[in-house]
Design an enzyme around this catalytic site. Structure first.
Site, PDB file in Angstrom:
ATOM      1  N   GLU A 152       0.798  -1.239   0.000  1.00  0.00           N
ATOM      2  CA  GLU A 152       0.000   0.000   0.000  1.00  0.00           C
ATOM      3  C   GLU A 152       0.828   1.286   0.000  1.00  0.00           C
ATOM      4  OE1 GLU A 152      -2.810  -0.520   3.210  1.00  0.00           O
ATOM      5  OE2 GLU A 152      -3.446  -2.460   2.455  1.00  0.00           O
ATOM      6  N   GLU A 257      -6.167 -10.706  -1.023  1.00  0.00           N
ATOM      7  CA  GLU A 257      -6.951 -10.461   0.200  1.00  0.00           C
ATOM      8  C   GLU A 257      -8.444 -10.463  -0.122  1.00  0.00           C
ATOM      9  OE1 GLU A 257      -5.559  -7.048   2.428  1.00  0.00           O
ATOM     10  OE2 GLU A 257      -3.458  -7.502   2.019  1.00  0.00           O
TER      11      GLU A 257
END
Ligand code: G3I
Length: 362
Positions: A152, A257
């Protein structure tokens, strides 16, 4: 004579069908030739505290990712202090159950220990960064299949996120992280991981980041599209375009995810810093969810897996962010204390319509 032949053919076909059904009764066996099927697991699941959960994991999944215990605040809580207890256990669990382990994650701005957030000098921060990657990656050299090296690092518009890493180390910190990870753990696959990086602007930023690493002559093997999506809003077109774009850079693609959220919220993505105030109206299925909604979710999952199967030559792993609904982080985010239903197994660990819809594709 003809009649006997006919009966034998029918018997043989029945046997083949039954064998195929038995062989494909679990996710890991059904998708064995396509991609790994993973689950994120928490501390209690790593320690196999619940027999039924341990069985579910062993039977259904071929890859595991620690949901939290390899993050910096847990594994490296003090300057010279590391806590490898649970990380060692997940490696052992993977070996025992023939599941590959994906390390999550070496460099992430979130869940950093207090001491790291308080380092003032850029030089000291660089020492922290280098030691953190060297120590952890080299400990699991030869034991861990892959690392989410950086997690991220991008904003939604594709620019670099203003994190402590960017502030202290500058734009090259991502490339540097991959360089260090490669040196510390040469045989391990190295990935960049993010949410919403299937969306055009963020995808563009992700591509630039990857090219920068490649242009520096540093190895990157894959890109993780996290896959935190919402029922009825799964961006299939953007996902397909992204799989193709990342593959064109020579990278493996993995969905890292995956979950499909069933409750309302007022923004997209998975930035853990975003939260909404608690309100009973935003927790409508606390006592149970209508079957129609689970059927709609099953359709979303089936469409996704059709796409994944179409690109099985590019996708190496599909990991769910949790094994079952009761465990999901989406019960606590972006609103605490809700009852969400994002995964393939319910709170009693039974397969949901989404599980059957996926298995019906095989
Ligand atoms: O460990 C503490 C415990 O000591 C304390 O008593 C308890 C009280 O709230 O909190 C515990 O920490 C929680 C931690 O999970 C471990 O359970 C945190 O509050 C909680 O915020 C944290 O949430 C995790 C979140 O990352 C935090 O960043 C979720 O479980 C985890 O699923 C989630 O995972 C992230 C991926 O790493 C990156 N991509 C997005 C994804 C979902 O947010």
């Amino acid at each position: 004579m003809k009649k006997n032949l006919f009966i034998n053919v029918i018997l043989a076909l029945t046997f083949i069908c039954i064998s195929a059904t038995i062989a494909h009764k679990t996710l890991r066996s059904a998708f064995k030739k396509d991609f790994l099927i993973g689950a994120a697991i928490n501390a209690s699941q790593i320690e196999e505290k619940n027999d039924a959960e341990a069985t579910l994991l062993r039977e259904q999944f071929s890859a595991i990712t620690p949901e939290n215990i390899m993050k910096a605040e847990v594994i490296h809580p003090g300057w010279d202090r590391y806590n490898f207890t649970l990380a060692d256990k997940i490696i052992a669990l993977g070996e025992k159950n023939h599941m590959v382990v994906n390390g999550h994650t070496l460099i992430w701005h979130s869940q950093l220990p207090l001491f790291a957030r308080q380092i003032q000098q850029a030089d000291s921060f660089r020492t922290y960064f280098t030691e953190h990657i060297n120590t952890i990656a080299s400990r699991y050299k030869g034991k861990i299949y892959s690392w989410d090296v950086v997690n991220e690092a991008l904003n939604e518009d594709g620019t670099m996120r203003k994190s402590v890493f960017l502030e202290k180390l500058g734009n090259d910190f991502v490339t540097e992280a991959f360089r260090l990870a490669e040196k510390a753990s040469p045989g391990t696959e190295l990935y960049y991981n993010d949410y919403n990086n299937e969306q055009p602007k963020k995808r563009e930023g992700c591509i630039n980041l990857i090219k920068k690493i490649q242009d520096a002559g540093v190895r990157i093997d894959g890109v993780g599209i996290q896959g935190h999506w919402q029922k009825g809003k799964v961006p299939l077109k953007e996902i397909e375009e992204s799989i193709l774009a990342y593959h064109a850079l020579g990278l493996k693609v993995m969905i890292t995810e995956l979950d499909i959220e069933m409750l309302p919220r007022n923004f997209d993505g998975a930035d853990v810093a975003n939260r909404q105030a608690s309100n009973p109206a935003l927790n409508p299925y606390a006592a149970g969810i209508p079957d129609q909604l689970l059927q709609d979710q099953a359709t979303d999952y089936a469409n996704l897996f059709k796409l994944f199967l179409k690109h099985r030559d590019k996708i190496t792993r599909v990991t769910f962010w949790g094994m079952h609904d009761g465990q999901s982080w989406l019960n606590g985010w972006p609103i605490r204390g809700r009852t969400n239903y994002p995964l393939l197994f319910d709170r009693a660990f039974s397969p949901k319509p989404a599980f059957h819809a996926i298995m019906a594709l095989k």
